[in-house]
Motif scaffolding. Structure first.
Motif: not given
Length: 268
Positions: A218-220, A238-239, A181-183, A229-234
């Motif tokens: 990420l929102r919200p 972006e990638v 998520g650095w990106i 890990p559930a936020y990996l789709p974010e």
């Protein structure tokens, strides 16, 4: 669509007592396999125990085993025997997290280099891939890696945050690249936007580095500010945007790459 998170610090205290709920949320987000990060001998043992406890069939949770450069001052020749034993366990799929960190220098640089070289030698002996940490140290890291690269099956620079010169030097050495998520961070990660398009298919993998590096897009936003890990789709979104690929296309080739790299089982 299936995703694999190749870097999760599931033993972090932020996740205590919440592991099963976290895995349920990850599965709901199509994150079907994870590699838990080991950063010390004790931490690697804890990661393996957690993987066994939460996934006794050994199909979804795996881990690395190694000593992070921050912990390198605790490395000694006596560390090799317990680490080698860990590397023989079925759910341990890579050596690491190991490498060099000349940004924080929590361990003296000679100690970092000695620990890194010893772990590269173990990886070559065991024929396991390497999960590499590098911060502000890419010229020295490259010099050390070059001596071992021909003897290693593979190596990934985890949580890549470097510049174009570093990226192409790693690719020239036939290394894999992990993007987090650095990106998604407009303050310090926007330089990665044009770079990710240069990473060939088959060399790119995705990770959260949870509980850290919560994607700022990420929102919200979760009130606890904790990544998972559930936020990996974010990260995927972006990638994909900066590579000019669909999310499904990116998910397919990064998941295939991770399965090959870590020798993970296919899931129906």
């Amino acid at each position: 669509m299936q995703l694999i998170d190749i870097g999760v610090n599931l033993t972090a205290s932020q996740f205590d007592g919440q592991h099963r709920a976290l895995l349920e949320r990850a599965e709901a987000a199509n994150v079907v396999q994870m590699v838990l990060t080991g950063t010390s001998l004790a931490g690697s043992e804890a990661a393996l125990e957690l993987a066994r406890q939460l996934d006794p069939d050994g199909q979804r949770l795996f881990c690395t085993a190694g000593v992070h450069p921050h912990d390198a001052s605790h490395w000694s020749p006596a560390s090799e025997r317990p680490l080698a034993a860990l590397l023989d366990e079925r759910q341990v799929v890579a050596v690491g997290e190991c490498g060099l960190d000349f940004n924080r220098d929590f361990s003296p640089r000679p100690a970092q280099e000695a620990a890194f070289e010893a772990q590269l030698a173990l990886a070559a002996h065991k024929q396991l891939p390497v999960f590499v940490h590098e911060r502000d140290a890419h010229p020295r890291l490259l010099a050390i890696l070059k001596a071992y690269r021909d003897h290693l099956p593979a190596a990934v620079v985890h949580c890549f945050t470097g510049d174009r010169q570093a990226l192409f030097a790693y690719l020239d050495l036939d290394l894999h690249i992990g993007i987090t998520g650095w990106i998604c961070d407009e303050r310090r990660g926007s330089h990665l936007h044009p770079l990710v398009a240069s990473i060939p298919r088959g060399r790119l993998m995705l990770e959260t580095d949870a509980p850290w590096l919560l994607p700022r897009t990420l929102r919200p936003k979760p009130k606890n500010g904790r990544n998972e890990p559930a936020y990996l789709p974010e990260v995927l979104r972006e990638v994909a945007r900066h590579r000019g690929e669909s999310e499904a296309e990116l998910a397919a080739h990064t998941t295939a790459c991770a399965r090959t790299f870590f020798n993970l089982p296919d899931l129906d």
